[in-house]
Write a protein that holds these residues in place. Structure first.
Motif, short mmCIF file in Angstrom:
data_model
loop_
_atom_site.label_atom_id
_atom_site.label_comp_id
_atom_site.label_asym_id
_atom_site.label_seq_id
_atom_site.Cartn_x
_atom_site.Cartn_y
_atom_site.Cartn_z
N THR A 19 11.15 6.39 -3.54
CA THR A 19 9.99 6.05 -4.35
C THR A 19 9.77 4.54 -4.40
OG1 THR A 19 10.35 8.03 -5.72
CG2 THR A 19 8.95 6.28 -6.63
N PHE A 20 10.91 3.82 -4.56
CA PHE A 20 10.80 2.37 -4.62
C PHE A 20 10.29 1.79 -3.30
CE2 PHE A 20 11.69 -1.77 -6.23
CZ PHE A 20 12.12 -2.53 -5.15
N VAL A 21 10.85 2.31 -2.17
CA VAL A 21 10.40 1.84 -0.85
C VAL A 21 8.92 2.14 -0.66
CG1 VAL A 21 10.63 2.18 1.63
CG2 VAL A 21 12.67 1.98 0.20
N PHE A 22 8.52 3.35 -1.06
CA PHE A 22 7.10 3.72 -0.93
C PHE A 22 6.23 2.79 -1.75
CE2 PHE A 22 3.55 6.39 -0.18
CZ PHE A 22 2.82 6.39 -1.35
N ALA A 23 6.67 2.50 -2.99
CA ALA A 23 5.92 1.61 -3.86
C ALA A 23 5.84 0.20 -3.26
CB ALA A 23 6.53 1.55 -5.25
N ALA A 24 6.98 -0.23 -2.67
CA ALA A 24 6.98 -1.58 -2.06
C ALA A 24 6.04 -1.64 -0.86
CB ALA A 24 8.41 -1.95 -1.64
N VAL A 25 6.09 -0.57 -0.02
CA VAL A 25 5.20 -0.53 1.15
C VAL A 25 3.74 -0.53 0.70
CG1 VAL A 25 4.43 0.83 3.12
CG2 VAL A 25 6.88 0.54 2.67
N LEU A 26 3.43 0.28 -0.31
CA LEU A 26 2.07 0.33 -0.84
C LEU A 26 1.65 -1.02 -1.38
CD1 LEU A 26 -0.44 1.98 -1.52
CD2 LEU A 26 0.65 2.62 -3.69
N MET A 27 2.59 -1.69 -2.05
CA MET A 27 2.29 -3.01 -2.59
C MET A 27 1.96 -3.99 -1.44
SD MET A 27 4.80 -5.76 -4.40
CE MET A 27 5.47 -6.09 -2.78
N LEU A 28 2.77 -3.90 -0.37
CA LEU A 28 2.53 -4.80 0.76
C LEU A 28 1.17 -4.54 1.39
CD1 LEU A 28 6.04 -4.82 2.49
CD2 LEU A 28 5.00 -6.64 1.14
N ILE A 29 0.81 -3.25 1.49
CA ILE A 29 -0.51 -2.92 2.05
C ILE A 29 -1.62 -3.49 1.18
CG2 ILE A 29 -2.09 -1.01 2.57
CD1 ILE A 29 0.38 0.63 3.35
N ILE A 30 -1.48 -3.29 -0.15
CA ILE A 30 -2.50 -3.81 -1.06
C ILE A 30 -2.55 -5.33 -1.00
CG2 ILE A 30 -3.17 -4.01 -3.50
CD1 ILE A 30 -2.00 -1.21 -3.93
N CYS A 31 -1.37 -5.95 -0.98
CA CYS A 31 -1.33 -7.42 -0.92
C CYS A 31 -1.96 -7.93 0.38
CB CYS A 31 0.12 -7.92 -1.02
SG CYS A 31 0.84 -7.68 -2.65
N HIS A 32 -1.64 -7.26 1.47
CA HIS A 32 -2.21 -7.65 2.76
C HIS A 32 -3.74 -7.56 2.72
CE1 HIS A 32 -3.52 -7.09 6.96
NE2 HIS A 32 -2.51 -7.91 7.26
N PHE A 33 -4.22 -6.44 2.15
CA PHE A 33 -5.67 -6.27 2.07
C PHE A 33 -6.31 -7.33 1.18
CE2 PHE A 33 -9.63 -4.10 2.13
CZ PHE A 33 -10.14 -4.20 0.85
N VAL A 34 -5.73 -7.58 -0.02
CA VAL A 34 -6.30 -8.56 -0.96
C VAL A 34 -6.23 -9.96 -0.37
CG1 VAL A 34 -5.99 -9.66 -3.22
CG2 VAL A 34 -5.80 -7.16 -2.99
N TYR A 35 -5.08 -10.28 0.25
CA TYR A 35 -4.91 -11.63 0.81
C TYR A 35 -5.95 -11.90 1.89
CZ TYR A 35 -2.77 -15.60 3.19
OH TYR A 35 -2.56 -16.82 3.77
N TRP A 36 -6.10 -10.96 2.81
CA TRP A 36 -7.02 -11.22 3.92
C TRP A 36 -8.50 -11.11 3.50
CZ3 TRP A 36 -5.68 -14.00 7.71
CH2 TRP A 36 -4.35 -14.01 8.16
#
Length: 972
Positions: A19-36
């Protein structure tokens, strides 16, 4: 069962990790989208800034080019150019030259005072490279430097490069530090120079005689590129084509190339790909996260050389992107933490758990909604039925200037201008009564009220949402200030166009017109806007116009080239006139529109009709005059003949001839003349007018007169044009006339010489008789003998005057400078043999250049007549001369008996005297000879009958005597 518990306990940690890994991966995807997403916004922003600043710099450079060209075309500059090509100036020309220099200095002062960025304005001599004029800004004043402070500039790059320009071109130098006498000026002054050449107007070849050079302060230009007050995260750099800094936040790094220490873009930044750069001198451990984004715009100094340029760079860091990404991470983990806390409380009672879960879900949704709304590019606001604001994002704060805390709980009226406040509740009530989604672009446009009381144009989109347990209105708000400014600018541009312009929708409803449309159709703007364009089209053309209009809207292609149609228009007063209409579609924020460009063809048709009539008259006149036209295209070597030219050649209309074939029609002795004139015309720009012999297609030898001129485009000879005329008949008559004149001259001489011999014999016999019979003759016989000898003398004088008359008017005299006062006095002394008359001479001008012999003959005859025909034997002769270009006007007047009006013309005819020959000796040829000489020289003579006493003769004498060729026959 007991054995399964350890297994379940082992599974739980693994599930938590997943669950934590999934949450981290989702966070990275969201961060990548927001950053770009934020990076894209930053890139667009710096692209806009770079383009805007580059446009400002281009506009300044273009304005400076126009100012330089304007200065080069000043009357004083042209005056200098007209005098500069002459090797030596006389005193008057030198005074004119100095006057032009002084005026040009004053003009340069005015320009520097009126244009803040100008530092210097100079006129540099092209041959010596030395400054002729230099005006500069010095300690807040604008002064013209004395001649002792002028400098030699022939070794400066901008002078050398400007010398290569063609007429009308402008050279823009690179930006560098100003130098005086070959050394840098301190404090350093960055400048740019704009130059153009001034050409003399002397022919056949124009020559550069000087340069107009203006120095522009780079600091003034660069000050308009500063954006620090608007953007805190964007810096503007300016580099030259070698990458050296011209503009840098750190001024110590600018123009290092001029002082021996270069600072370049490559020294400060490293390209890491994908349009991202890192700062080289940043040694921080996290420097790899401090990414910079670049946007560059080229500003070319030379339109024909893309290597000569400066580059405007807008540079922004990624702080906003990182900040927003960290904010998302924070809220993400806050939400995750909340979810974890909710999961940990699952052991509570079912009812409490369900209630708590519901509250947490609502809270989470609201937080997520606030987070999303905060990052939305448009303003979003939620309002309840009472008009109270219950939600507003950060864009609303930016648009209206209020903080979120100031808006929440306030009435919507705080954001509306006073004129809308009383009607807004009715709109709200109507909307909630029948909710309807109004999308962006399709909603109403109105004005909002900024916190500073400034009205802001807005576009509003409306929809309904269930929020906080009630139905509320969600408003999408877009600040369209920039769009309104662009639309206003577009309307202003359209309003100044010379053609009528209309913008219509698919149904033909007029949405935009310009002033020319009002003038063309006679309607006011209010009469046209909102009405159908069919009102401007006659009934007979409306169906056709409708088909054209709809075809543009329903065309399959996205883009359609502008097409032009020719129809008729209908004015307000019912007048129908011809017009040309161009149609094309454009995309607007309100959808596809049809743009119509209309040109009134009334004047064009009248001009075409008039041109056709003039052409027909010209052709008819050409045929009547026997003059044909021809034209040689020097690019294609194609030869064109008019109808009359074909007739002279004896060729059918439309026959094609090469240049060599056309020259072959001339006789062998005439061909070298034609080839020489064509060569001189092409190489030296000389016009020509020659008479040569010509053999037409029927092998008939004729004489033709060929005249022509050369035409240039961009300094290159492109066309020869001229005329051809059959002058065979005129040549024949001239030769016959010349032969007749020769025979007449010979006859006059022979007649005078042969008749004088017997007259002298008779006179001799009469003389002998008078001597032999001196004491034997009666008084009456002696008187008869005296009368016979007088008539013999008169006959001899008549023969002399006949010979003088035949020779009068021959323009073979030498032209030289004479003192007219001395000439008149000498002539008077010769005529005033008895010293019984006095002379009064009046003239403001004494020295004139003319043919002196014929002028003396005219004056002598007139003065001699005044003395000879005076009734008292003594009196005064008045002679005056005034200059009335292009003639000298002479008056010869006496105080004698005068001449009656009825004889004012008769006195100029041959053998005319107003007294019996026995009373006044004369042949009656004097005034006839005078008139013939004056008329032959191009003047006129008349008797002034308005004087009260005496005879007054007025005659004009040309200031420039034409065609003074020896042996030229006078033809009357």
């Amino acid at each position: 069962m007991l054995k399964q518990i350890p297994l379940l306990n082992r599974i739980k940690p693994h599930s938590s990790a997943i669950t934590f890994v999934f949450a981290a991966v989702l966070m990275l995807i969201i961060c990548h989208f927001v950053y770009w997403q934020e990076v894209g916004s930053i890139q667009r922003e710096i692209d806009t800034v770079a383009r805007a600043k580059a446009d400002i710099l281009r506009e300044h450079i273009d304005n400076l080019k126009r100012e330089t060209l304007f200065l080069s075309k000043l009357p004083d500059v042209k005056g200098i150019a007209s005098l500069a090509h002459q090797p030596v100036l006389d005193t008057e020309q030198q005074a004119q030259f100095n006057t032009h220099i002084a005026h040009l200095k004053d003009v340069f002062k005015y320009y520097i005072q009126s244009i803040p960025e100008l530092e210097q304005a100079r006129f540099i001599d092209s041959k010596t490279g030395f400054e002729t004029i230099r005006v500069e800004r010095m300690k807040g004043s604008v002064i013209a430097l004395p001649d002792s402070s002028l400098q030699q500039k022939s070794d400066r790059d901008y002078f050398i490069e400007a010398q290569k320009l063609q007429e009308g071109d402008v050279y823009v130098s690179p930006f560098n530090l100003n130098q005086e006498n070959g050394s840098l000026v301190f404090p350093y002054l960055p400048v740019m120079r704009v130059s153009t050449l001034v050409f003399s107007q002397a022919k056949p070849q124009k020559e550069s005689i000087g340069q107009i050079v203006i120095n522009v302060s780079a600091e003034v230009l660069f000050s308009q590129l500063d954006i620090t007050s608007t953007y805190s995260n964007i810096n503007i750099y300016l580099v030259n084509d070698a990458g050296d800094y011209l503009l840098h936040p750190d001024k110590t790094k600018t123009f290092g190339f001029d002082i021996g220490q270069r600072y370049t873009l490559e020294d400060d930044f490293t390209d890491v790909g994908d349009g991202m750069y890192l700062t080289k001198d940043d040694s921080d451990f996290f420097s790899w996260l401090k990414v910079l984004f670049f946007s560059e715009e080229n500003v070319y100094l030379d339109s024909t050389n893309t290597q000569r340029k400066v580059v405007v760079l807008a540079v922004a860091n990624n702080h906003l992107a990182i900040t927003k990404t960290l904010t998302v991470i924070f809220w993400y983990w806050v939400i995750i933490g909340i979810l974890i806390l909710l999961l940990k409380n699952t052991k509570n009672e079912v009812a409490l758990k369900a209630k708590q879960q519901h509250l947490n879900t609502v809270l989470t949704m609201e937080q997520e909604l606030n987070s999303i709304l905060s990052h939305a590019p448009n303003g979003i606001m939620v309002v309840n039925r009472q008009g109270i604001i219950t939600l507003a994002n950060t864009q609303v704060e930016r648009i209206f200037g209020y903080s979120q805390g100031e808006l929440l709980g306030q009435s919507m009226n705080v954001l509306l201008p006073a004129r809308f406040c009383h009607i807004h509740p009715n709109f709200m009530q109507a909307f909630f009564s029948a909710p309807e989604t109004k999308l962006m672009g399709g909603g109403r446009e109105l004005y909002g009220l900024h916190k500073t009381a400034k009205e802001v144009p807005l576009e509003i989109g409306l929809s309904v949402i269930e929020y906080k347990g009630e139905l509320q209105a969600i408003c999408g708000i877009v600040d369209i200030t920039l769009r309104r400014q662009l639309e206003h600018l577009f309307e202003m541009v359209v309003d100044t166009l010379p053609n009528a312009v209309l913008l219509v929708d698919y149904n033909g409803v007029i949405e935009l017109v310009n002033k020319q449309t009002e003038r063309l159709f006679g309607y006011s703007r209010d009469d046209l806007l909102g009405n159908n364009i069919a009102m401007l089209v006659p009934e007979s053309f409306r169906e056709q116009h409708l088909a054209w209009r709809q075809s543009f809207f329903i065309a399959a292609g996205e883009e359609i080239d502008t097409e032009r149609y020719y129809i008729s228009g209908l004015c307000k007063d019912g007048t129908i006139f011809p017009l040309s209409i161009g149609l094309c579609t454009i995309e607007t924020h309100k959808g596809k529109k049809l743009l119509s460009s209309i040109v009134d063809l009334t004047d064009s048709e009248l001009e075409a009709s008039a041109l056709k009539k003039v052409t027909e008259n010209l052709d008819r006149t050409s045929k009547m005059a026997g003059i044909g036209g021809w034209e040689l295209d020097l690019i294609t070597n194609e030869l064109f003949y008019s109808e009359e030219t074909y007739r002279i050649h004896g060729l059918p209309l439309g026959s094609k001839l090469s240049l060599d074939e056309a020259i072959a029609f001339y006789t062998p002795d005439s061909q070298p003349i034609i080839r020489k004139t064509l060569t001189e015309a092409i190489e030296m720009g000389k016009d020509w007018n020659v008479e040569v012999r010509f053999t037409n297609a029927a092998n008939k030898l004729i004489w033709v007169k060929v005249a022509g001129t050369i035409e240039y485009e961009n300094g290159k000879a492109v066309r020869l044009a001229g005329t051809m005329q059959d002058i065979s008949e005129r040549k024949y008559f001239i030769e016959e006339l010349s032969r007749s004149n020769t025979e007449l001259d010979n006859f006059a001489y022979v007649a005078s010489h042969d008749l004088k011999s017997p007259l002298r014999g008779i006179d001799q016999l009469a003389s002998w008789l008078e001597e032999d019979l001196k004491d034997k003759l009666e008084d009456e016989d002696a008187e008869h003998l005296r009368l016979m000898r007088g008539r013999i003398s008169r006959m001899e004088k008549l023969l002399d005057d006949l010979l003088s008359y035949s020779r009068a008017g021959k323009k073979g005299d030498v032209i030289h400078s004479i003192n007219i006062k001395s000439v008149v006095e000498n002539v008077f002394d010769l005529c005033n043999t008895k010293n019984a008359f006095s002379l009064e001479f009046e003239s403001a001008t004494t020295d004139i250049t003319t043919a002196s012999v014929p002028l003396e003959q005219v004056i002598r005859n007139l003065i001699n007549n005044a003395i000879k025909h005076h009734d008292t034997g003594k009196g005064t002769v008045y002679v005056s001369m005034v200059v009335n270009a292009p003639f000298y006007e002479f008056v010869v007047r006496d105080d004698g008996p005068g001449i009656l009006d009825e004889f004012s013309e008769k006195i100029f005819t041959m053998f005319t005297t107003l007294k019996p020959r026995d009373e006044v000796e004369g042949s009656g040829m004097g005034l006839a000879i005078v008139k013939k000489i004056v008329v032959a020289m191009g003047g006129e003579i008349s008797l002034d009958t308005s004087v009260q006493k005496g005879a007054c003769f007025k005659f004009t004498w040309p200031m420039e005597i034409q065609n003074l060729m020896p042996n030229t026959r006078d033809v009357e």
